[in-house]
Design a protein around this motif. Structure first.
Motif, short mmCIF file in Angstrom:
data_model
loop_
_atom_site.label_atom_id
_atom_site.label_comp_id
_atom_site.label_asym_id
_atom_site.label_seq_id
_atom_site.Cartn_x
_atom_site.Cartn_y
_atom_site.Cartn_z
N TYR A 17 60.46 -20.41 -9.36
CA TYR A 17 59.83 -19.09 -9.42
C TYR A 17 59.60 -18.60 -10.86
O TYR A 17 59.31 -17.43 -11.06
CB TYR A 17 60.69 -18.06 -8.67
N TYR A 21 54.05 -12.61 -14.13
CA TYR A 21 52.99 -11.95 -13.36
C TYR A 21 51.66 -12.03 -14.10
O TYR A 21 50.60 -12.10 -13.47
CB TYR A 21 53.38 -10.51 -13.05
N GLU A 24 50.08 -15.22 -13.15
CA GLU A 24 49.53 -15.17 -11.80
C GLU A 24 48.20 -14.43 -11.77
O GLU A 24 47.36 -14.70 -10.90
CB GLU A 24 50.53 -14.51 -10.85
N LYS A 51 52.16 -4.88 -2.68
CA LYS A 51 52.59 -6.25 -2.91
C LYS A 51 52.10 -6.75 -4.27
O LYS A 51 50.96 -6.48 -4.67
CB LYS A 51 52.07 -7.18 -1.81
N ALA A 52 52.96 -7.50 -4.94
CA ALA A 52 52.59 -8.03 -6.25
C ALA A 52 51.36 -8.94 -6.15
O ALA A 52 50.52 -8.95 -7.06
CB ALA A 52 53.76 -8.81 -6.85
N SER A 53 51.24 -9.68 -5.07
CA SER A 53 50.10 -10.58 -4.91
C SER A 53 48.79 -9.80 -4.82
O SER A 53 47.75 -10.23 -5.32
CB SER A 53 50.27 -11.46 -3.67
N VAL A 54 48.84 -8.62 -4.19
CA VAL A 54 47.65 -7.76 -4.11
C VAL A 54 47.30 -7.23 -5.50
O VAL A 54 46.13 -7.19 -5.89
CB VAL A 54 47.88 -6.61 -3.12
N THR A 56 47.98 -8.60 -8.44
CA THR A 56 47.43 -9.66 -9.29
C THR A 56 46.01 -10.02 -8.86
O THR A 56 45.14 -10.28 -9.70
CB THR A 56 48.32 -10.91 -9.28
N ASP A 57 45.75 -10.02 -7.56
CA ASP A 57 44.38 -10.28 -7.07
C ASP A 57 43.42 -9.19 -7.54
O ASP A 57 42.28 -9.47 -7.93
CB ASP A 57 44.36 -10.37 -5.54
N ARG A 201 61.64 -11.20 -8.65
CA ARG A 201 61.28 -11.70 -7.32
C ARG A 201 62.52 -11.80 -6.44
O ARG A 201 62.48 -11.53 -5.24
CB ARG A 201 60.57 -13.05 -7.43
#
Length: 253
Positions: A17, A21, A24, A51-54, A56-57, A201
């Motif tokens: 991991y 960020y 990413e 969400k972190a993924s949202v 970064t996207d 994380r």
């Protein structure tokens, strides 16, 4: 000094991991104006309860639409910012965030000529002052300032080691020390930003923490252990049969 178990756990975390960020979001962080600003935009998005993924996207979508500098962010219309955030599925806070991104870009241009290195100069090596100046930008609160300094510590060494409460919460979950200095000693200086992100994380997702703990346990089992005692054997000595003891002493049971 860190224990062998703690180092194994740190290695397992970095291997699985250990990715910032910024990475990413496609940001190659350097001490130059554009990547520093892109990090600030990402931090703004990560600060929301999303969400972190949202986040970064959404940052990638903003950058893909050309909003990579304060000037371009300021020149974009509010609707263009909203549309880009929507492409990254950042819809819950898109309208407010679009406004704040524009306001923050304007203030950054006004006070620092769009260059965050001038904010760094204004802080004069004082991390608390740097946090204060960051929080003075629209949309950046205490959480955002912490995220920024975690990520930037690799290129702004005066901020290192930066392991805040959220990082230490993740460290505690996987059996690592509860002080910033002790955690910092577990990895090389250049790995601190990625290590901090990995620990966050762990703090945010118990399944990540459990996976790291499992990986570390497997890695420890693979490590070569001390030589085992030679089995008792019978040898002949001076013409008589005698029982020899192990070459290594037994521990008390």
């Amino acid at each position: 000094m860190p224990t062998a178990t703690q180092r194994t756990t740190a290695d397992a975390l970095l291997a699985a991991y250990g990715r910032t960020y910024a990475q990413e979001a496609g940001v190659s962080l350097r001490n130059t104006p554009q990547p520093l600003y892109q990090l600030l935009v990402l931090v703004h998005l990560l600060s929301a309860r999303i969400k972190a993924s949202v986040a970064t996207d959404a940052a990638r979508a903003l950058f893909d639409d050309g909003m990579r500098t304060p000037k371009r962010m300021s020149e974009a219309t509010w609707q263009q910012r909203v549309d880009a955030l929507g492409k990254g599925h950042y819809r819950r806070y898109d309208e407010r965030t679009a406004t704040q991104l524009g306001d923050a870009a304007d203030r950054l241009l006004e006070r620092y000529g769009g260059d965050l290195r001038k904010l760094r100069e204004a802080a004069a090596g004082d991390v608390e002052e740097c946090k204060r100046l960051l929080r003075d930008l629209p949309g950046i609160g205490p959480t955002g300032a912490d995220i920024f300094l975690r990520e930037v510590q690799g290129v702004w060494p005066e901020a290192a080691p930066y392991f805040d409460a959220k990082v230490l919460q993740g460290a505690a979950r996987i059996g690592l020390p509860d002080s910033a200095d002790a955690v910092a000693r577990l990895v090389d200086d250049e790995d601190r930003p990625a290590f901090a992100a990995g620990l966050v994380r762990c703090a945010l997702d118990k399944h990540v923490a459990e996976d790291v703990t499992t990986r570390a346990h497997i890695d420890r089992r693979r490590e070569p252990g001390p030589p085992t005692a030679h089995p008792l054997r019978r040898i002949r000595m001076r013409g008589r049969e005698s029982k020899a003891v192990s070459r290594f002493p037994r521990s008390d049971v």
